[in-house]
Enzyme design. Sequence first.
Site, PDB file in Angstrom:
ATOM      1  N   ASP A  46       0.848  -1.195   0.000  1.00  0.00           N
ATOM      2  CA  ASP A  46       0.000   0.000   0.000  1.00  0.00           C
ATOM      3  C   ASP A  46       0.886   1.248   0.000  1.00  0.00           C
ATOM      4  OD1 ASP A  46      -2.090   1.747   0.190  1.00  0.00           O
ATOM      5  OD2 ASP A  46      -2.753   1.147   2.185  1.00  0.00           O
ATOM      6  N   CYS A  82      -5.574   4.740  -4.085  1.00  0.00           N
ATOM      7  CA  CYS A  82      -5.767   3.342  -3.678  1.00  0.00           C
ATOM      8  C   CYS A  82      -6.953   2.657  -4.335  1.00  0.00           C
ATOM      9  CB  CYS A  82      -5.916   3.264  -2.156  1.00  0.00           C
ATOM     10  SG  CYS A  82      -4.472   3.837  -1.246  1.00  0.00           S
ATOM     11  N   ASN A 299       0.000   2.059  -5.730  1.00  0.00           N
ATOM     12  CA  ASN A 299       0.422   3.355  -6.284  1.00  0.00           C
ATOM     13  C   ASN A 299       1.735   3.748  -5.644  1.00  0.00           C
ATOM     14  OD1 ASN A 299      -2.345   4.127  -4.424  1.00  0.00           O
ATOM     15  ND2 ASN A 299      -0.389   4.939  -3.704  1.00  0.00           N
TER      16      ASN A 299
END
Length: 524
Positions: A46, A82, A299
Amino acid sequence: PLPECRLCLSPTPALCPYLRHFVRLPEPRVFAKSYWRPNIVLILTDDLDIAIGGLSPLTKTKKLIGDAGISFSNAFVASPLCCPSRASILTGKYPHNHHVINNTIEGNCSSTAWQKSEEAHTFPAILKNHGYQTFFAGKYLNQYGHSDAGGVEHVPPGWSYWVGLEKNSKYYNYTLSVDGKAQRHGADYSKDYLTDVLANMSLDFLSYKSNYQPFFMMVSTPAPHSPGPQLLSTRTDKHWLIRQAKTPMTNSSVQFLDDAFRKRWRTLLSVDDMVEKIVKSLQVRGELNNTYVLFTSDNGYHTGQFSLPLDKRQLYEFDIRVPLMVRGPKIKPNQTSKLLVANVDLGPTILDIAGYDVNKTQMDGMSFLPVMEGKMNSSSWRTDILVEYEGEGRNVSDPSCPLLGPGVSECFPDCVCEDSYNNTYACVRTVAPCANLQYCEFDDNEVFVEVYNVTADPFQLTNIAKTIDQEVLEKMNHRLMMLQSCSGQSCRTPGVYDPSYKFDPRQMFTGHSWRLSRLRQRVK
Protein backbone atom coordinates in the site's frame (compact mmCIF):
# COMPACT_ATOMS: atom_id res chain seq x y z
CA PRO A 1 -16.75 -37.85 -2.33
CA LEU A 2 -14.05 -37.48 0.25
CA PRO A 3 -15.10 -36.66 3.82
CA GLU A 4 -15.33 -33.05 4.92
CA CYS A 5 -12.24 -31.58 6.59
CA ARG A 6 -11.95 -28.81 9.13
CA LEU A 7 -9.55 -26.07 8.09
CA CYS A 8 -8.42 -23.57 10.71
CA LEU A 9 -6.63 -20.51 9.35
CA SER A 10 -5.18 -18.76 12.37
CA PRO A 11 -2.07 -16.86 13.43
CA THR A 12 -2.51 -18.24 16.95
CA PRO A 13 -4.50 -21.20 18.32
CA ALA A 14 -6.66 -18.79 20.33
CA LEU A 15 -8.13 -17.41 17.09
CA CYS A 16 -9.26 -20.79 15.76
CA PRO A 17 -12.91 -20.38 16.79
CA TYR A 18 -13.13 -17.39 14.44
CA LEU A 19 -11.43 -19.02 11.49
CA ARG A 20 -12.98 -22.46 11.09
CA HIS A 21 -13.90 -23.48 7.58
CA PHE A 22 -15.57 -26.68 6.47
CA VAL A 23 -14.47 -27.54 3.00
CA ARG A 24 -15.21 -30.52 0.80
CA LEU A 25 -12.14 -31.71 -1.05
CA PRO A 26 -12.87 -32.53 -4.70
CA GLU A 27 -12.52 -36.02 -6.03
CA PRO A 28 -8.99 -36.57 -7.34
CA ARG A 29 -10.18 -37.29 -10.86
CA VAL A 30 -11.83 -33.85 -11.10
CA PHE A 31 -8.57 -31.96 -10.80
CA ALA A 32 -6.10 -34.60 -11.94
CA LYS A 33 -5.19 -32.44 -14.92
CA SER A 34 -5.59 -28.99 -13.34
CA TYR A 35 -3.40 -29.87 -10.36
CA TRP A 36 -0.33 -29.29 -12.53
CA ARG A 37 -1.43 -25.82 -13.52
CA PRO A 38 0.79 -23.26 -11.81
CA ASN A 39 -0.04 -21.69 -8.49
CA ILE A 40 -0.04 -17.90 -8.24
CA VAL A 41 0.76 -15.56 -5.34
CA LEU A 42 0.17 -11.80 -5.57
CA ILE A 43 1.65 -9.64 -2.81
CA LEU A 44 0.26 -6.10 -2.95
CA THR A 45 1.69 -3.32 -0.80
CA ASP A 46 0.00 0.00 0.00
CA ASP A 47 1.61 3.27 -1.20
CA LEU A 48 5.06 1.78 -1.87
CA ASP A 49 7.14 4.24 -3.89
CA ILE A 50 10.08 3.36 -6.08
CA ALA A 51 11.23 6.91 -6.89
CA ILE A 52 12.92 7.63 -3.56
CA GLY A 53 14.12 4.24 -2.44
CA GLY A 54 10.97 2.44 -1.35
CA LEU A 55 12.55 -0.92 -2.19
CA SER A 56 15.68 -0.28 -0.12
CA PRO A 57 14.44 -1.99 3.08
CA LEU A 58 13.15 -5.00 1.11
CA THR A 59 16.44 -6.84 0.70
CA LYS A 60 14.94 -10.33 1.07
CA THR A 61 12.11 -9.54 -1.32
CA LYS A 62 14.50 -8.32 -3.98
CA LYS A 63 16.64 -11.44 -3.59
CA LEU A 64 13.80 -13.97 -3.45
CA ILE A 65 11.59 -12.47 -6.17
CA GLY A 66 13.47 -9.84 -8.20
CA ASP A 67 16.83 -11.62 -8.43
CA ALA A 68 15.09 -14.97 -8.90
CA GLY A 69 12.99 -13.64 -11.78
CA ILE A 70 12.24 -10.40 -13.59
CA SER A 71 11.95 -6.77 -12.46
CA PHE A 72 10.02 -4.22 -14.52
CA SER A 73 11.57 -0.76 -14.47
CA ASN A 74 8.61 0.85 -16.26
CA ALA A 75 5.58 -0.34 -14.28
CA PHE A 76 2.78 2.17 -13.75
CA VAL A 77 -0.70 2.45 -12.29
CA ALA A 78 -3.84 3.53 -14.11
CA SER A 79 -4.68 5.94 -11.29
CA PRO A 80 -2.46 7.13 -8.40
CA LEU A 81 -5.03 6.50 -5.65
CA CYS A 82 -5.77 3.34 -3.68
CA CYS A 83 -9.35 2.41 -4.54
CA PRO A 84 -9.37 3.26 -8.26
CA SER A 85 -5.99 1.54 -8.64
CA ARG A 86 -7.09 -1.59 -6.75
CA ALA A 87 -10.26 -1.73 -8.83
CA SER A 88 -8.04 -1.61 -11.95
CA ILE A 89 -5.98 -4.52 -10.61
CA LEU A 90 -9.06 -6.62 -9.88
CA THR A 91 -10.92 -5.86 -13.12
CA GLY A 92 -8.08 -5.26 -15.58
CA LYS A 93 -9.87 -2.06 -16.58
CA TYR A 94 -9.09 1.63 -16.65
CA PRO A 95 -11.08 3.80 -14.19
CA HIS A 96 -13.35 5.19 -16.91
CA ASN A 97 -14.55 1.61 -17.45
CA HIS A 98 -14.85 0.33 -13.87
CA HIS A 99 -16.17 3.72 -12.63
CA VAL A 100 -14.34 3.76 -9.28
CA ILE A 101 -13.13 7.36 -9.14
CA ASN A 102 -11.94 7.88 -5.55
CA ASN A 103 -11.77 6.37 -2.05
CA THR A 104 -15.35 7.16 -1.02
CA ILE A 105 -18.60 5.22 -1.22
CA GLU A 106 -19.94 8.06 -3.36
CA GLY A 107 -16.93 7.57 -5.63
CA ASN A 108 -18.01 3.92 -6.12
CA CYS A 109 -15.34 2.48 -3.81
CA SER A 110 -16.72 -0.91 -2.73
CA SER A 111 -20.23 0.47 -3.20
CA THR A 112 -23.32 -1.59 -3.96
CA ALA A 113 -23.05 -0.36 -7.55
CA TRP A 114 -19.50 -1.76 -7.74
CA GLN A 115 -20.71 -5.03 -6.25
CA LYS A 116 -23.51 -5.34 -8.81
CA SER A 117 -21.53 -4.29 -11.88
CA GLU A 118 -17.86 -5.26 -11.57
CA GLU A 119 -17.16 -7.41 -8.52
CA ALA A 120 -18.51 -10.65 -9.96
CA HIS A 121 -16.27 -10.29 -13.03
CA THR A 122 -12.90 -9.74 -11.36
CA PHE A 123 -10.02 -12.02 -12.25
CA PRO A 124 -10.20 -13.92 -8.89
CA ALA A 125 -13.85 -14.77 -9.67
CA ILE A 126 -12.78 -16.08 -13.07
CA LEU A 127 -9.96 -18.10 -11.48
CA LYS A 128 -12.31 -19.69 -8.96
CA ASN A 129 -14.69 -20.73 -11.75
CA HIS A 130 -11.66 -22.02 -13.63
CA GLY A 131 -10.80 -24.56 -10.93
CA TYR A 132 -8.54 -22.53 -8.64
CA GLN A 133 -8.91 -22.32 -4.88
CA THR A 134 -8.52 -18.67 -3.93
CA PHE A 135 -7.40 -16.96 -0.73
CA PHE A 136 -7.43 -13.26 0.14
CA ALA A 137 -5.96 -11.59 3.21
CA GLY A 138 -5.58 -7.87 3.94
CA LYS A 139 -6.74 -4.54 2.57
CA TYR A 140 -9.29 -4.92 -0.24
CA LEU A 141 -10.94 -1.62 -1.16
CA ASN A 142 -10.90 1.43 1.13
CA GLN A 143 -14.63 1.32 1.89
CA TYR A 144 -14.95 -2.43 2.24
CA GLY A 145 -17.11 -3.22 5.27
CA HIS A 146 -19.06 0.05 5.06
CA SER A 147 -22.56 -0.30 6.52
CA ASP A 148 -24.06 1.09 3.30
CA ALA A 149 -22.47 -1.69 1.26
CA GLY A 150 -23.23 -4.85 3.23
CA GLY A 151 -20.81 -4.42 6.12
CA VAL A 152 -18.16 -7.03 6.87
CA GLU A 153 -20.79 -9.71 6.25
CA HIS A 154 -20.34 -9.11 2.52
CA VAL A 155 -17.81 -11.52 1.03
CA PRO A 156 -16.87 -10.58 -2.55
CA PRO A 157 -17.48 -13.36 -5.10
CA GLY A 158 -14.47 -15.30 -6.23
CA TRP A 159 -12.83 -16.07 -2.90
CA SER A 160 -12.75 -19.57 -1.39
CA TYR A 161 -11.26 -18.10 1.80
CA TRP A 162 -11.71 -14.47 2.74
CA VAL A 163 -9.90 -12.38 5.37
CA GLY A 164 -10.70 -8.78 4.48
CA LEU A 165 -9.71 -5.66 6.40
CA GLU A 166 -12.56 -3.35 7.24
CA LYS A 167 -11.97 0.05 5.60
CA ASN A 168 -8.46 1.48 5.14
CA SER A 169 -5.00 0.36 6.24
CA LYS A 170 -4.26 0.11 9.95
CA TYR A 171 -1.68 -1.75 11.94
CA TYR A 172 -3.62 -2.02 15.23
CA ASN A 173 -7.21 -1.72 16.50
CA TYR A 174 -8.84 -2.99 13.33
CA THR A 175 -11.57 -5.43 12.31
CA LEU A 176 -11.18 -8.33 9.89
CA SER A 177 -13.98 -10.03 8.01
CA VAL A 178 -13.21 -13.74 8.20
CA ASP A 179 -15.58 -15.26 5.68
CA GLY A 180 -18.16 -12.68 6.65
CA LYS A 181 -17.71 -12.81 10.42
CA ALA A 182 -16.15 -9.90 12.29
CA GLN A 183 -12.88 -10.54 14.09
CA ARG A 184 -11.67 -7.57 16.14
CA HIS A 185 -8.05 -6.92 17.02
CA GLY A 186 -6.45 -4.67 19.60
CA ALA A 187 -3.01 -3.17 20.09
CA ASP A 188 -0.92 -6.13 21.30
CA TYR A 189 2.10 -6.36 19.00
CA SER A 190 2.58 -10.08 19.59
CA LYS A 191 -0.83 -11.02 18.22
CA ASP A 192 -2.38 -7.94 16.54
CA TYR A 193 0.24 -6.31 14.30
CA LEU A 194 -1.60 -6.64 10.99
CA THR A 195 1.28 -7.46 8.65
CA ASP A 196 2.30 -10.36 10.91
CA VAL A 197 -1.31 -11.54 11.24
CA LEU A 198 -1.62 -11.63 7.45
CA ALA A 199 1.67 -13.52 7.17
CA ASN A 200 0.52 -16.18 9.64
CA MET A 201 -2.88 -16.60 8.01
CA SER A 202 -1.19 -16.99 4.62
CA LEU A 203 1.10 -19.70 5.97
CA ASP A 204 -1.90 -21.49 7.48
CA PHE A 205 -3.64 -21.42 4.12
CA LEU A 206 -0.61 -22.97 2.44
CA SER A 207 -0.56 -25.70 5.10
CA TYR A 208 -4.25 -26.61 5.03
CA LYS A 209 -5.36 -25.95 1.45
CA SER A 210 -6.40 -28.74 -0.89
CA ASN A 211 -3.58 -30.46 -2.73
CA TYR A 212 -5.92 -31.41 -5.57
CA GLN A 213 -6.35 -27.88 -6.95
CA PRO A 214 -3.99 -25.13 -8.01
CA PHE A 215 -4.30 -22.03 -5.84
CA PHE A 216 -4.26 -18.27 -6.11
CA MET A 217 -3.30 -16.33 -3.01
CA MET A 218 -3.47 -12.54 -2.69
CA VAL A 219 -1.92 -10.90 0.35
CA SER A 220 -2.51 -7.16 0.60
CA THR A 221 -0.43 -5.54 3.33
CA PRO A 222 -1.11 -2.20 5.06
CA ALA A 223 2.53 -1.18 4.77
CA PRO A 224 4.01 1.27 4.11
CA HIS A 225 0.80 3.33 4.16
CA SER A 226 0.99 6.51 6.28
CA PRO A 227 3.35 5.13 8.80
CA GLY A 228 12.40 12.45 2.03
CA PRO A 229 14.04 14.46 -0.04
CA GLN A 230 12.60 17.53 -1.79
CA LEU A 231 12.73 18.24 -5.49
CA LEU A 232 12.79 21.99 -5.88
CA SER A 233 11.86 23.92 -9.00
CA THR A 234 10.25 27.24 -9.82
CA ARG A 235 7.01 25.33 -10.48
CA THR A 236 5.60 28.25 -12.49
CA ASP A 237 4.96 25.89 -15.40
CA LYS A 238 2.89 23.42 -13.36
CA HIS A 239 -0.77 23.15 -12.46
CA TRP A 240 -1.90 25.65 -9.82
CA LEU A 241 -2.17 22.96 -7.10
CA ILE A 242 1.57 22.37 -7.35
CA ARG A 243 2.34 26.10 -7.58
CA GLN A 244 0.54 26.80 -4.29
CA ALA A 245 2.96 24.64 -2.26
CA LYS A 246 5.43 26.67 -0.20
CA THR A 247 9.14 26.58 -1.09
CA PRO A 248 11.36 26.24 0.79
CA MET A 249 9.51 24.08 3.29
CA THR A 250 9.71 25.06 6.94
CA ASN A 251 12.17 23.23 9.19
CA SER A 252 9.28 21.71 11.13
CA SER A 253 7.75 20.36 7.92
CA VAL A 254 11.06 18.85 6.84
CA GLN A 255 11.46 17.20 10.26
CA PHE A 256 7.91 15.84 10.05
CA LEU A 257 8.58 14.34 6.61
CA ASP A 258 11.90 12.83 7.65
CA ASP A 259 10.17 11.11 10.56
CA ALA A 260 7.38 9.82 8.32
CA PHE A 261 9.95 8.56 5.81
CA ARG A 262 11.75 6.54 8.50
CA LYS A 263 8.49 5.07 9.80
CA ARG A 264 7.49 3.96 6.30
CA TRP A 265 10.76 2.08 5.91
CA ARG A 266 10.33 0.44 9.33
CA THR A 267 6.90 -0.92 8.38
CA LEU A 268 8.46 -2.54 5.32
CA LEU A 269 10.74 -4.74 7.42
CA SER A 270 7.73 -6.86 8.42
CA VAL A 271 6.66 -7.06 4.78
CA ASP A 272 10.14 -8.30 3.91
CA ASP A 273 9.89 -10.98 6.61
CA MET A 274 6.44 -11.97 5.35
CA VAL A 275 7.69 -12.45 1.79
CA GLU A 276 10.54 -14.61 3.05
CA LYS A 277 8.17 -16.79 5.09
CA ILE A 278 5.80 -17.32 2.16
CA VAL A 279 8.56 -18.16 -0.33
CA LYS A 280 10.28 -20.53 2.13
CA SER A 281 6.97 -22.22 2.93
CA LEU A 282 6.39 -22.83 -0.78
CA GLN A 283 9.92 -24.19 -1.07
CA VAL A 284 9.56 -26.56 1.89
CA ARG A 285 6.26 -27.83 0.49
CA GLY A 286 7.87 -28.50 -2.89
CA GLU A 287 5.57 -26.01 -4.61
CA LEU A 288 7.89 -23.09 -5.34
CA ASN A 289 8.99 -24.36 -8.76
CA ASN A 290 5.36 -24.47 -9.88
CA THR A 291 4.36 -21.09 -8.41
CA TYR A 292 4.43 -17.58 -9.81
CA VAL A 293 5.04 -14.92 -7.15
CA LEU A 294 4.25 -11.30 -8.04
CA PHE A 295 5.15 -8.30 -5.87
CA THR A 296 3.89 -4.76 -6.52
CA SER A 297 2.06 -1.73 -5.05
CA ASP A 298 -1.28 -0.01 -5.63
CA ASN A 299 0.42 3.35 -6.28
CA GLY A 300 3.54 5.35 -5.55
CA TYR A 301 3.92 8.06 -2.92
CA HIS A 302 5.57 11.41 -2.29
CA THR A 303 7.17 12.78 0.86
CA GLY A 304 8.26 16.32 0.07
CA GLN A 305 8.75 16.36 -3.71
CA PHE A 306 7.75 19.75 -5.17
CA SER A 307 7.22 20.80 -1.53
CA LEU A 308 4.11 18.60 -1.31
CA PRO A 309 3.88 16.94 2.13
CA LEU A 310 2.57 13.35 2.22
CA ASP A 311 0.19 11.76 -0.28
CA LYS A 312 -0.17 10.41 -3.82
CA ARG A 313 -2.84 11.60 -6.40
CA GLN A 314 -0.43 13.56 -8.62
CA LEU A 315 0.53 12.81 -12.22
CA TYR A 316 4.28 12.67 -11.59
CA GLU A 317 6.54 9.64 -11.68
CA PHE A 318 6.82 9.40 -7.91
CA ASP A 319 3.06 8.75 -7.63
CA ILE A 320 2.31 6.68 -10.75
CA ARG A 321 5.43 4.48 -11.02
CA VAL A 322 5.47 1.32 -8.88
CA PRO A 323 7.76 -1.65 -8.26
CA LEU A 324 6.90 -4.90 -10.03
CA MET A 325 8.87 -8.11 -9.59
CA VAL A 326 7.86 -11.62 -10.67
CA ARG A 327 9.40 -15.07 -10.30
CA GLY A 328 8.01 -18.33 -11.60
CA PRO A 329 8.32 -21.26 -14.02
CA LYS A 330 9.93 -20.37 -17.35
CA ILE A 331 11.12 -16.99 -16.00
CA LYS A 332 14.89 -16.76 -16.11
CA PRO A 333 16.54 -15.13 -13.07
CA ASN A 334 18.22 -11.73 -12.90
CA GLN A 335 16.19 -10.11 -15.65
CA THR A 336 15.19 -6.47 -15.96
CA SER A 337 12.64 -5.37 -18.52
CA LYS A 338 12.19 -1.79 -19.69
CA LEU A 339 8.94 -2.58 -21.51
CA LEU A 340 5.89 -0.61 -20.43
CA VAL A 341 3.43 -2.43 -18.15
CA ALA A 342 0.53 -1.22 -16.01
CA ASN A 343 -1.59 -2.56 -13.19
CA VAL A 344 -4.46 -3.16 -15.65
CA ASP A 345 -2.17 -5.90 -17.00
CA LEU A 346 -2.01 -7.88 -13.75
CA GLY A 347 -5.41 -9.53 -14.16
CA PRO A 348 -4.85 -10.55 -17.80
CA THR A 349 -1.37 -11.84 -16.96
CA ILE A 350 -2.56 -13.93 -14.02
CA LEU A 351 -5.40 -15.38 -16.10
CA ASP A 352 -2.92 -16.16 -18.88
CA ILE A 353 -0.67 -17.95 -16.37
CA ALA A 354 -3.69 -20.00 -15.29
CA GLY A 355 -4.40 -21.00 -18.88
CA TYR A 356 -7.53 -18.91 -19.30
CA ASP A 357 -8.22 -17.18 -22.62
CA VAL A 358 -8.01 -13.45 -21.78
CA ASN A 359 -9.87 -12.61 -25.00
CA LYS A 360 -13.02 -13.96 -23.34
CA THR A 361 -12.93 -11.03 -20.89
CA GLN A 362 -13.64 -7.32 -21.30
CA MET A 363 -10.30 -6.33 -19.78
CA ASP A 364 -8.39 -3.29 -21.07
CA GLY A 365 -4.96 -4.58 -20.12
CA MET A 366 -2.79 -7.22 -21.76
CA SER A 367 -0.83 -10.20 -20.53
CA PHE A 368 2.89 -9.65 -20.06
CA LEU A 369 3.54 -13.38 -19.61
CA PRO A 370 5.21 -13.51 -23.08
CA VAL A 371 7.54 -10.72 -21.94
CA MET A 372 8.55 -12.66 -18.83
CA GLU A 373 9.18 -15.80 -20.88
CA GLY A 374 11.34 -13.93 -23.40
CA LYS A 375 8.85 -14.33 -26.25
CA MET A 376 8.19 -10.63 -26.78
CA ASN A 377 10.47 -7.70 -27.63
CA SER A 378 10.01 -3.95 -27.81
CA SER A 379 9.11 -3.93 -31.50
CA SER A 380 5.94 -5.92 -30.86
CA TRP A 381 4.95 -4.55 -27.44
CA ARG A 382 2.73 -1.59 -26.60
CA THR A 383 4.21 1.90 -26.33
CA ASP A 384 1.71 3.80 -24.17
CA ILE A 385 -0.85 3.54 -21.38
CA LEU A 386 -3.51 5.79 -19.88
CA VAL A 387 -3.33 7.40 -16.44
CA GLU A 388 -6.46 9.16 -15.17
CA TYR A 389 -7.54 10.76 -11.93
CA GLU A 390 -10.61 12.66 -10.77
CA GLY A 391 -9.79 15.29 -8.14
CA GLU A 392 -11.67 15.66 -4.87
CA GLY A 393 -12.57 18.86 -3.06
CA ARG A 394 -14.81 20.03 -0.24
CA ASN A 395 -17.85 22.22 -0.71
CA VAL A 396 -16.68 24.44 2.14
CA SER A 397 -13.31 25.97 2.94
CA ASP A 398 -10.81 23.69 4.63
CA PRO A 399 -10.12 24.87 8.23
CA SER A 400 -6.40 24.36 7.62
CA CYS A 401 -6.48 26.64 4.59
CA PRO A 402 -9.43 29.06 4.53
CA LEU A 403 -7.67 31.46 2.15
CA LEU A 404 -7.98 29.02 -0.75
CA GLY A 405 -11.74 28.83 -0.31
CA PRO A 406 -13.91 25.77 -1.11
CA GLY A 407 -12.94 23.13 -3.65
CA VAL A 408 -9.72 21.85 -2.05
CA SER A 409 -9.00 18.86 0.21
CA GLU A 410 -6.21 17.00 1.99
CA CYS A 411 -4.80 20.26 3.37
CA PHE A 412 -1.96 20.54 5.86
CA PRO A 413 -1.64 23.13 8.68
CA ASP A 414 0.78 25.28 6.67
CA CYS A 415 -1.93 25.72 4.02
CA VAL A 416 -0.60 23.30 1.44
CA CYS A 417 -3.38 21.23 -0.12
CA GLU A 418 -2.83 17.92 -1.90
CA ASP A 419 -6.05 17.81 -3.91
CA SER A 420 -8.86 19.84 -5.45
CA TYR A 421 -11.87 19.41 -7.71
CA ASN A 422 -9.90 20.64 -10.70
CA ASN A 423 -6.97 18.36 -10.00
CA THR A 424 -8.70 16.16 -12.56
CA TYR A 425 -6.44 15.01 -15.34
CA ALA A 426 -5.66 12.32 -17.87
CA CYS A 427 -2.24 11.40 -19.23
CA VAL A 428 -0.67 9.34 -21.96
CA ARG A 429 2.49 7.76 -20.57
CA THR A 430 4.73 6.70 -23.46
CA VAL A 431 7.75 4.40 -23.27
CA ALA A 432 9.15 3.54 -26.71
CA PRO A 433 12.64 2.99 -28.13
CA CYS A 434 12.64 6.58 -29.41
CA ALA A 435 10.56 8.35 -26.74
CA ASN A 436 10.03 8.47 -22.99
CA LEU A 437 7.25 11.01 -22.73
CA GLN A 438 4.40 12.03 -20.47
CA TYR A 439 1.53 14.09 -21.89
CA CYS A 440 -1.22 15.29 -19.51
CA GLU A 441 -4.32 17.47 -19.79
CA PHE A 442 -6.28 18.90 -16.88
CA ASP A 443 -10.05 19.18 -16.96
CA ASP A 444 -10.14 22.77 -15.70
CA ASN A 445 -10.87 26.26 -16.99
CA GLU A 446 -7.33 26.56 -18.37
CA VAL A 447 -7.21 23.13 -20.05
CA PHE A 448 -3.76 23.13 -18.49
CA VAL A 449 -1.23 20.91 -20.24
CA GLU A 450 1.93 19.36 -18.85
CA VAL A 451 4.43 17.50 -21.04
CA TYR A 452 7.72 15.98 -19.89
CA ASN A 453 10.63 14.35 -21.68
CA VAL A 454 11.41 11.88 -18.91
CA THR A 455 14.71 10.80 -20.45
CA ALA A 456 16.16 14.31 -20.46
CA ASP A 457 14.23 15.42 -17.37
CA PRO A 458 13.68 12.40 -15.07
CA PHE A 459 12.53 14.56 -12.15
CA GLN A 460 9.98 16.37 -14.33
CA LEU A 461 11.20 19.83 -13.46
CA THR A 462 10.52 21.45 -16.85
CA ASN A 463 7.14 21.44 -18.57
CA ILE A 464 7.80 21.46 -22.34
CA ALA A 465 4.17 21.90 -23.44
CA LYS A 466 4.91 25.31 -25.02
CA THR A 467 8.08 24.24 -26.80
CA ILE A 468 7.32 20.76 -28.09
CA ASP A 469 6.53 20.35 -31.78
CA GLN A 470 2.90 21.28 -32.52
CA GLU A 471 2.33 18.13 -34.56
CA VAL A 472 3.43 15.94 -31.64
CA LEU A 473 1.12 17.90 -29.36
CA GLU A 474 -1.88 17.33 -31.62
CA LYS A 475 -1.11 13.63 -32.00
CA MET A 476 -0.84 13.20 -28.24
CA ASN A 477 -4.08 15.11 -27.73
CA HIS A 478 -5.79 12.80 -30.21
CA ARG A 479 -4.26 9.70 -28.63
CA LEU A 480 -5.41 10.80 -25.17
CA MET A 481 -8.99 11.18 -26.36
CA MET A 482 -8.81 7.75 -27.96
CA LEU A 483 -7.61 6.14 -24.74
CA GLN A 484 -10.15 7.98 -22.58
CA SER A 485 -12.94 6.43 -24.64
CA CYS A 486 -11.35 3.00 -25.15
CA SER A 487 -12.66 -0.33 -23.95
CA GLY A 488 -11.10 -3.77 -24.17
CA GLN A 489 -9.17 -4.31 -27.38
CA SER A 490 -9.37 -0.63 -28.40
CA CYS A 491 -7.22 0.22 -25.36
CA ARG A 492 -4.39 -1.77 -26.93
CA THR A 493 -4.19 -0.03 -30.30
CA PRO A 494 -0.85 1.45 -31.50
CA GLY A 495 0.39 4.58 -29.73
CA VAL A 496 1.87 7.72 -31.27
CA TYR A 497 5.43 6.32 -31.22
CA ASP A 498 4.42 2.91 -32.51
CA PRO A 499 5.57 2.32 -36.13
CA SER A 500 2.04 1.21 -37.08
CA TYR A 501 0.36 4.32 -35.63
CA LYS A 502 -1.82 6.27 -38.07
CA PHE A 503 -2.95 9.81 -37.37
CA ASP A 504 -5.93 11.34 -39.14
CA PRO A 505 -6.90 14.73 -37.69
CA ARG A 506 -10.25 14.47 -39.50
CA GLN A 507 -11.21 11.67 -37.14
CA MET A 508 -11.20 13.91 -34.06
CA PHE A 509 -14.12 13.16 -31.78
CA THR A 510 -16.81 15.79 -32.31
CA GLY A 511 -17.65 15.79 -28.62
CA HIS A 512 -14.05 16.70 -27.80
CA SER A 513 -13.32 19.10 -30.63
CA TRP A 514 -13.51 22.06 -28.27
CA ARG A 515 -10.57 20.62 -26.34
CA LEU A 516 -8.25 20.73 -29.32
CA SER A 517 -9.09 24.34 -30.21
CA ARG A 518 -8.68 25.46 -26.59
CA LEU A 519 -5.50 23.44 -26.33
CA ARG A 520 -4.01 25.24 -29.33
CA GLN A 521 -4.86 28.57 -27.74
CA ARG A 522 -3.38 27.46 -24.43
CA VAL A 523 0.05 26.44 -25.74
CA LYS A 524 0.63 29.44 -28.04
